[in-house]
Design a protein around this motif. Structure first.
Motif, PDB file in Angstrom:
ATOM      1  N   ALA A 447       0.738  -0.852  -0.236  1.00 60.23           N
ATOM      2  CA  ALA A 447      -0.003   0.107   0.140  1.00 60.23           C
ATOM      3  C   ALA A 447       0.771   1.560  -0.112  1.00 60.23           C
ATOM      4  CB  ALA A 447      -1.093   0.171   1.327  1.00 60.23           C
ATOM      5  N   LYS A 448       0.431   2.132  -0.865  1.00 60.86           N
ATOM      6  CA  LYS A 448       1.479   3.432  -1.128  1.00 60.86           C
ATOM      7  C   LYS A 448       0.800   4.840   0.353  1.00 60.86           C
ATOM      8  CE  LYS A 448       2.240   3.161  -5.699  1.00 60.86           C
ATOM      9  NZ  LYS A 448       2.584   3.885  -7.133  1.00 60.86           N
ATOM     10  N   ILE A 449       1.419   5.031   1.027  1.00 65.39           N
ATOM     11  CA  ILE A 449       0.978   6.704   1.517  1.00 65.39           C
ATOM     12  C   ILE A 449       1.615   8.279   1.262  1.00 65.39           C
ATOM     13  CG2 ILE A 449       1.451   7.292   3.846  1.00 65.39           C
ATOM     14  CD1 ILE A 449       0.074   4.652   3.542  1.00 65.39           C
ATOM     15  N   ILE A 450       0.991   9.144   1.248  1.00 61.70           N
ATOM     16  CA  ILE A 450       1.016  10.136   0.832  1.00 61.70           C
ATOM     17  C   ILE A 450       1.390  10.851   2.336  1.00 61.70           C
ATOM     18  CG2 ILE A 450       0.084  11.814  -0.595  1.00 61.70           C
ATOM     19  CD1 ILE A 450      -0.609  10.104  -1.934  1.00 61.70           C
ATOM     20  N   CYS A 451       2.206  11.512   1.723  1.00 64.42           N
ATOM     21  CA  CYS A 451       3.090  13.024   3.331  1.00 64.42           C
ATOM     22  C   CYS A 451       2.839  14.680   1.998  1.00 64.42           C
ATOM     23  CB  CYS A 451       4.185  12.788   3.608  1.00 64.42           C
ATOM     24  SG  CYS A 451       4.590  14.136   4.805  1.00 64.42           S
ATOM     25  N   ILE A 452       2.236  15.360   2.855  1.00 59.17           N
ATOM     26  CA  ILE A 452       1.533  15.961   2.186  1.00 59.17           C
ATOM     27  C   ILE A 452       2.117  17.818   3.372  1.00 59.17           C
ATOM     28  CG2 ILE A 452      -0.467  17.665   1.042  1.00 59.17           C
ATOM     29  CD1 ILE A 452      -1.559  15.030   0.485  1.00 59.17           C
ATOM     30  N   THR A 453       2.537  18.639   2.702  1.00 57.63           N
ATOM     31  CA  THR A 453       2.848  19.926   3.546  1.00 57.63           C
ATOM     32  C   THR A 453       2.163  20.848   3.641  1.00 57.63           C
ATOM     33  OG1 THR A 453       3.653  21.002   1.825  1.00 57.63           O
ATOM     34  CG2 THR A 453       5.690  19.312   2.801  1.00 57.63           C
ATOM     35  N   THR A 454       1.287  21.015   5.072  1.00 55.60           N
ATOM     36  CA  THR A 454       0.593  22.004   4.768  1.00 55.60           C
ATOM     37  C   THR A 454       0.864  23.663   4.249  1.00 55.60           C
ATOM     38  OG1 THR A 454       0.999  22.512   7.413  1.00 55.60           O
ATOM     39  CG2 THR A 454      -0.412  21.083   6.737  1.00 55.60           C
ATOM     40  N   ASP A 455       2.337  23.404   3.654  1.00 56.05           N
ATOM     41  CA  ASP A 455       3.025  24.907   3.600  1.00 56.05           C
ATOM     42  C   ASP A 455       2.611  25.736   2.143  1.00 56.05           C
ATOM     43  OD1 ASP A 455       4.363  25.204   6.017  1.00 56.05           O
ATOM     44  OD2 ASP A 455       5.886  24.341   5.690  1.00 56.05           O
ATOM     45  N   ILE A 456       2.683  26.507   1.659  1.00 55.88           N
ATOM     46  CA  ILE A 456       2.682  26.292   0.404  1.00 55.88           C
ATOM     47  C   ILE A 456       3.406  26.977  -0.660  1.00 55.88           C
ATOM     48  CG2 ILE A 456       0.997  27.913  -1.218  1.00 55.88           C
ATOM     49  CD1 ILE A 456      -0.258  26.400  -0.120  1.00 55.88           C
ATOM     50  N   PRO A 457       4.013  26.686  -1.267  1.00 54.69           N
ATOM     51  CA  PRO A 457       3.525  25.880  -2.376  1.00 54.69           C
ATOM     52  C   PRO A 457       3.180  24.035  -1.466  1.00 54.69           C
ATOM     53  CG  PRO A 457       5.725  26.273  -3.032  1.00 54.69           C
ATOM     54  CD  PRO A 457       5.390  27.422  -2.011  1.00 54.69           C
ATOM     55  N   ARG A 458       2.690  22.918  -1.212  1.00 55.25           N
ATOM     56  CA  ARG A 458       2.720  22.214  -1.107  1.00 55.25           C
ATOM     57  C   ARG A 458       3.749  21.612  -1.860  1.00 55.25           C
ATOM     58  NH1 ARG A 458      -1.728  21.450   2.171  1.00 55.25           N
ATOM     59  NH2 ARG A 458      -3.003  23.002   2.150  1.00 55.25           N
ATOM     60  N   LYS A 459       4.149  20.567  -0.539  1.00 51.64           N
ATOM     61  CA  LYS A 459       5.218  19.509  -1.226  1.00 51.64           C
ATOM     62  C   LYS A 459       5.037  18.526  -0.971  1.00 51.64           C
ATOM     63  CE  LYS A 459       9.488  22.522  -1.428  1.00 51.64           C
ATOM     64  NZ  LYS A 459      10.898  22.466  -1.721  1.00 51.64           N
ATOM     65  N   THR A 460       4.881  16.819  -2.017  1.00 50.67           N
ATOM     66  CA  THR A 460       4.420  16.111  -1.183  1.00 50.67           C
ATOM     67  C   THR A 460       5.286  14.718  -1.648  1.00 50.67           C
ATOM     68  OG1 THR A 460       3.720  14.882  -3.009  1.00 50.67           O
ATOM     69  CG2 THR A 460       2.613  15.845  -2.334  1.00 50.67           C
ATOM     70  N   ALA A 461       5.469  13.836  -0.620  1.00 51.55           N
ATOM     71  CA  ALA A 461       6.056  12.686  -0.571  1.00 51.55           C
ATOM     72  C   ALA A 461       5.182  10.903  -0.362  1.00 51.55           C
ATOM     73  CB  ALA A 461       7.636  12.567   0.503  1.00 51.55           C
ATOM     74  N   THR A 462       6.192  10.339  -0.725  1.00 54.67           N
ATOM     75  CA  THR A 462       5.500   9.188  -1.350  1.00 54.67           C
ATOM     76  C   THR A 462       6.115   7.596  -0.517  1.00 54.67           C
ATOM     77  OG1 THR A 462       3.976   9.726  -3.353  1.00 54.67           O
ATOM     78  CG2 THR A 462       4.321   7.231  -2.658  1.00 54.67           C
ATOM     79  N   GLY A 463       5.764   7.303   0.272  1.00 54.64           N
ATOM     80  CA  GLY A 463       6.004   5.650   0.567  1.00 54.64           C
ATOM     81  C   GLY A 463       5.214   5.138   0.054  1.00 54.64           C
ATOM     82  N   LYS A 464       5.863   3.836   1.176  1.00 57.23           N
ATOM     83  CA  LYS A 464       4.999   2.742   0.252  1.00 57.23           C
ATOM     84  C   LYS A 464       5.248   1.475   1.478  1.00 57.23           C
ATOM     85  CE  LYS A 464       5.265   0.493  -3.601  1.00 57.23           C
ATOM     86  NZ  LYS A 464       5.912  -0.260  -4.795  1.00 57.23           N
ATOM     87  N   ILE A 465       4.025   0.318   2.217  1.00 59.41           N
ATOM     88  CA  ILE A 465       3.914  -0.652   2.853  1.00 59.41           C
ATOM     89  C   ILE A 465       4.005  -1.567   2.790  1.00 59.41           C
ATOM     90  CG2 ILE A 465       1.357   0.354   3.616  1.00 59.41           C
ATOM     91  CD1 ILE A 465       3.424  -0.376   7.009  1.00 59.41           C
ATOM     92  N   ALA A 466       4.820  -2.127   2.827  1.00 59.86           N
ATOM     93  CA  ALA A 466       4.746  -3.668   2.738  1.00 59.86           C
ATOM     94  C   ALA A 466       4.133  -4.546   4.226  1.00 59.86           C
ATOM     95  CB  ALA A 466       5.975  -4.277   2.370  1.00 59.86           C
ATOM     96  N   ILE A 467       3.186  -5.208   3.832  1.00 59.14           N
ATOM     97  CA  ILE A 467       3.086  -5.936   5.041  1.00 59.14           C
ATOM     98  C   ILE A 467       2.680  -7.434   4.605  1.00 59.14           C
ATOM     99  CG2 ILE A 467       0.353  -6.887   6.724  1.00 59.14           C
ATOM    100  CD1 ILE A 467      -0.222  -3.808   5.522  1.00 59.14           C
ATOM    101  N   GLN A 468       3.714  -7.670   5.038  1.00 57.20           N
ATOM    102  CA  GLN A 468       4.536  -9.534   4.828  1.00 57.20           C
ATOM    103  C   GLN A 468       3.725 -10.203   6.087  1.00 57.20           C
ATOM    104  OE1 GLN A 468       9.057  -9.765   5.265  1.00 57.20           O
ATOM    105  NE2 GLN A 468       9.253  -9.035   3.823  1.00 57.20           N
ATOM    106  N   VAL A 469       2.623 -11.016   5.730  1.00 58.07           N
ATOM    107  CA  VAL A 469       1.596 -12.137   5.882  1.00 58.07           C
ATOM    108  C   VAL A 469       2.094 -13.366   6.540  1.00 58.07           C
ATOM    109  CG1 VAL A 469      -0.999 -12.826   6.498  1.00 58.07           C
ATOM    110  CG2 VAL A 469      -0.537 -10.410   5.822  1.00 58.07           C
ATOM    111  N   GLU A 470       2.666 -13.664   7.894  1.00 57.64           N
ATOM    112  CA  GLU A 470       3.071 -14.774   8.354  1.00 57.64           C
ATOM    113  C   GLU A 470       2.197 -15.989   8.006  1.00 57.64           C
ATOM    114  OE1 GLU A 470       4.462 -13.984  11.764  1.00 57.64           O
ATOM    115  OE2 GLU A 470       6.788 -13.190  11.248  1.00 57.64           O
TER     116      GLU A 470
END
Length: 777
Positions: A447-470
């Motif tokens: 699944a992908k997670i997005i981080c968004i700044t509250t400042d103007i201009p807005r900047k974003t970053a994208t990370g990925k969560i990997a859930i390994q199911v045992e």
């Protein structure tokens, strides 16, 4: 006198012949007789000499000298060149009217012709051959110019090329023997073989970079080069081929460049290479190599083949906070290998330093790491959907601290597995994990997670969560196919199982055939997923069910047995089942079959007659039929004899005691005479006892049966387990059939029930019915 006269006759003709022989000047020669024709052959004529003033160069004459005319035919007389040679028609004198050239015509083949005035031939034609002698009047000639090639730095004696001159004088004489020599253009670098004209390298100092082309002037002299011989010259070009004998260098010894962080795929620097070898060849083309400083693979360098420049390119983005400058070392070489003349044990590759400065720019947040791994179990007993499974917060790229003034959201969650707190980045499960879900890749849900700044201009970053199911052992192994078809007499069945769980909760599997299966099977392991079933007895074509229990490595099996539906069929040669209609063998009706059908029809006609005879013959026995006094056994009886048995004396049989009855012990003589009959019954203490005696030709059989009015038991004595012979049974069933026939009009006899006033749940019992145990109360 006679002798003298004979001598005179011989001498006179000879003297006449001698007088006729005439010679004039230099052309006078010995006369030859050729078939009545006289010929004064000419001398060999030298080319370039003038014989036109001679009275004749040859003479022909015929014996038929009266009214004879002379002619010449052939090349130089009657053919081109015309009239170079002529003959006097009256005298036969042959003259020449021009200067001869051997290189043009080395000889002339003429014929002399003698004709009468009426144009008829006086003699056969005579050959007149004139040979032209050679003079050294032709100098050597180089007919065409050729170009030779040789590599620079070639060793002494290396072959370059071969030149050739021609001489028009007579071959095989000194006039045509040519000697070669280099007179100009490269005598210090090359030499030539005087006889063959082959040119070779004289010095090992050929250098294309100094002089790329040599023009040689070659002289050829006939008479083998002797003084007075004629000479000719020719010019020949020798091209010097390039070899990689120059090591490339760079314009500068030190370079610097700047790059902006977070940028990539941009050109950083162009580096010019210098090489003296032939341009646009592999000896000139430079190859650049980053020797050190690029272990992380940030840069790459390529060559511009037109300008021979190295192009330094930034491939991966740099981070100013992590790396502010880089020091690279670059080396340069050629695409072609170096020539052996410049390779020594002390030759070293020169390197050039390049310093790269990373420039800073304001940055937004970023996730570190880019992929966050979380491990959960699919065991639902250990999962609490309210608990936080991880926190995935972004960091400030400049300070490397947790980012502030940001919010978080899901960028991609295809199956809606998670939720994220928009302020704290806490992640929770939204549903229970299932490792067998189709949305997992190799047991991992992304699944992908997005981080968004509250400042103007807005900047974003994208990370990925990997859930390994045992994996949890929540699946049982099942058959991949529950229906199989095998060919008849093919006693091998392959069964394969599959389990949704991973190792160690899956394969290898253990296969067992359970007792529900009618046939007996042996199980043989083929691999971790497959087993071989072999029937212990051959299976006939038909359908079978094989019940199995399949266990995984942890011993888990499905609650219900795995059922394999097996069809055994007749097959073709290529092991394909025949259709059901084709499996029945074809048959033809022969004479024996037809006869059997006729016999069957005849029996159908005779059967009513036989029944009629049987009924008529047994009508008098109606009412005398006695039922069997014991319960009939449904099993086969083996008599082990073919004929009638012998009469034997049988001792007295003592029947068991009857509780509460009148009779406690009854002895029955089984050897009484045939035809006797005994029947006895008594009632005592609420029980009714009766005995039956059956008379036969082979002895007397007795039986005892008790039937109570208040729950009494049935007693069986000597008749327990007795096997009846065939004749007895035949008589019994005949009497029974007669009894049924007689009762059609009488219907039923009086029936006795256990309790009066209350119906029995048992149906009516006739006289021909057999008692079958105790009636229900």
């Amino acid at each position: 006198m006679a002798y003298a006269a004979s001598a005179i006759k011989i001498i006179v003709p000879i003297l006449i012949l001698i007088i006729q022989v005439q010679g004039y000047g230099r052309g006078l020669q010995k006369l030859n007789r050729q078939k009545r024709t006289w010929l004064i052959p000419p001398r060999k004529l030298m080319e370039n000499d003038d014989y036109t003033k001679w009275e004749y160069i040859s003479k022909i004459r015929s014996d038929e000298d009266v009214n004879v005319q002379y002619f010449l035919v052939g090349k130089g007389a009657s053919e081109e060149p015309f009239n170079l040679f002529t003959v006097n028609e009256q005298t036969g004198f042959v003259r020449i009217h021009g200067i001869l050239d051997r290189e043009e015509t080395p000889f002339y083949d003429l014929k002399g012709v003698a004709k009468f005035t009426n144009s008829s031939r006086a003699e056969k034609d005579i050959e007149l051959k004139i040979v032209v002698l050679d003079q050294n009047d032709c100098p050597p000639v180089f007919s065409f110019e050729i170009t030779g090639e040789v590599s620079e730095a070639s060793a002494t004696g290396t072959y370059v090329m071969k030149v050739n001159a021609t001489d028009g004088d007579e071959p095989g004489t000194l006039h045509s023997q040519i000697a070669y020599s280099i007179v100009a253009g490269g005598g210090s670098m090359f030499y030539i073989n005087q006889k063959t004209g082959e040119i070779h390298v004289k010095q090992q100092t050929l250098d294309r970079e100094s002089l790329g082309t040599y023009t040689l002037t070659i002289k050829g002299t006939d008479m083998n080069g002797s003084p007075g011989g004629l000479s000719g010259t020719g010019k020949f070009v020798v091209k010097i081929l390039d070899v990689n004998d120059n090591i490339p260098t760079l314009e500068n010894t030190y370079y610097e460049a700047k790059v902006m962080e977070n940028t990539f795929n941009v050109m950083v620097l162009r580096i010019k290479a210098l090489d003296a070898d032939l341009i646009h060849t592999d000896n000139w083309l430079a190859l650049f190599t980053i020797v050190s400083g690029n272990e992380a693979g940030y840069f790459s360098i390529t060559t511009d083949s037109e300008t021979n420049e190295g192009i330094l390119v930034l491939n991966k983005a740099l981070n100013y906070e992590e790396l502010k400058e880089l020091n690279l070392l670059v080396a340069v070489s050629n695409k072609a290998k170096y020539h052996s003349s410049i390779i020594t044990s002390t030759t070293k590759t020169k390197t050039y330093p390049i310093k790269i400065h990373v420039q800073n720019e304001p940055e937004g947040p970023r996730f570190q790491p880019l992929v966050k791994v979380v491990r959960v179990s699919e065991d639902h007993t250990t999962i609490n959907l309210k608990e936080v499974i991880t926190t995935y917060a972004a960091i400030d790229s400049d300070t490397l601290l947790i980012a502030t003034n940001v919010i978080y959201a899901k960028g991609e969650d295809k199956h809606n597995w998670i939720t994220i707190d928009q302020h704290t980045a806490e992640i929770r499960l939204n549903k229970l994990p299932d490792r067998e879900s189709l949305h997992l890749v190799n047991g991992t849900y992304y699944a992908k997670i997005i981080c968004i700044t509250t400042d103007i201009p807005r900047k974003t970053a994208t990370g990925k969560i990997a859930i390994q199911v045992e994996d949890f052992n929540d699946n049982c192994p099942t058959l991949t196919s529950t229906n199989q078809t095998v060919c008849f007499q093919e006693n091998v069945v392959y069964v394969t199982a599959v389990d949704g769980d991973a190792y160690p909760n899956g394969a290898p599997f253990e296969f067992k055939v359970v007792s529900n299966t009618k046939e007996e099977w042996s199980v043989e392991r083929l691999n971790d997923n497959t087993a071989i079933l072999r029937p212990k007895e051959s299976l006939w074509p038909g359908r079978y069910k094989v019940f199995m229990v399949i266990q995984d490595q942890q011993g888990k099996a499905c609650d219900d047995d795995q059922v394999l539906n097996l069809e055994v069929c007749s097959c073709t040669k290529d092991n394909k089942c025949l259709p059901w209609l084709d499996r029945i063998p074809s048959a033809t009706l022969g004479p024996a079959g037809i006869l059997l059908m006729l016999l069957g029809l005849l029996l159908l006609f005779l059967l009513p007659l036989l029944l009629l005879f049987c009924l008529c013959g047994g009508a008098g026995d109606v009412g005398r039929f006695k039922p069997m006094p014991w319960e009939a056994k449904q099993h086969l009886v083996d008599y082990n004899c073919e004929g009638q048995g012998e009469d034997k004396d049988v001792p007295m049989v003592i029947f068991p005691e009857v509780d509460g009855g009148l009779v406690t012990k009854v002895k029955v003589d089984l050897t009484c005479a045939a035809g006797s009959h005994l029947s006895q019954s008594n009632i005592n203490n609420g029980h009714y006892h009766w005995f039956n005696q059956v008379n036969t030709d082979h002895g007397t059989w007795y039986g005892q049966h008790g039937q109570g009015f208040g729950g009494s038991s049935v007693q069986r004595g000597a008749f327990e387990g007795i096997a009846l012979y065939e004749e007895f049974l035949r008589n019994y069933y005949s009497n029974k059939a007669s009894c049924v026939e007689g009762l059609e009009s009488a219907k039923e006899n009086l029936l006795i029930y256990e309790y009066e006033g209350q119906e029995s749940p048992v149906g009516s019992v006739g006289c021909c019915s057999l008692p079958r145990g105790r009636p229900r109360p």
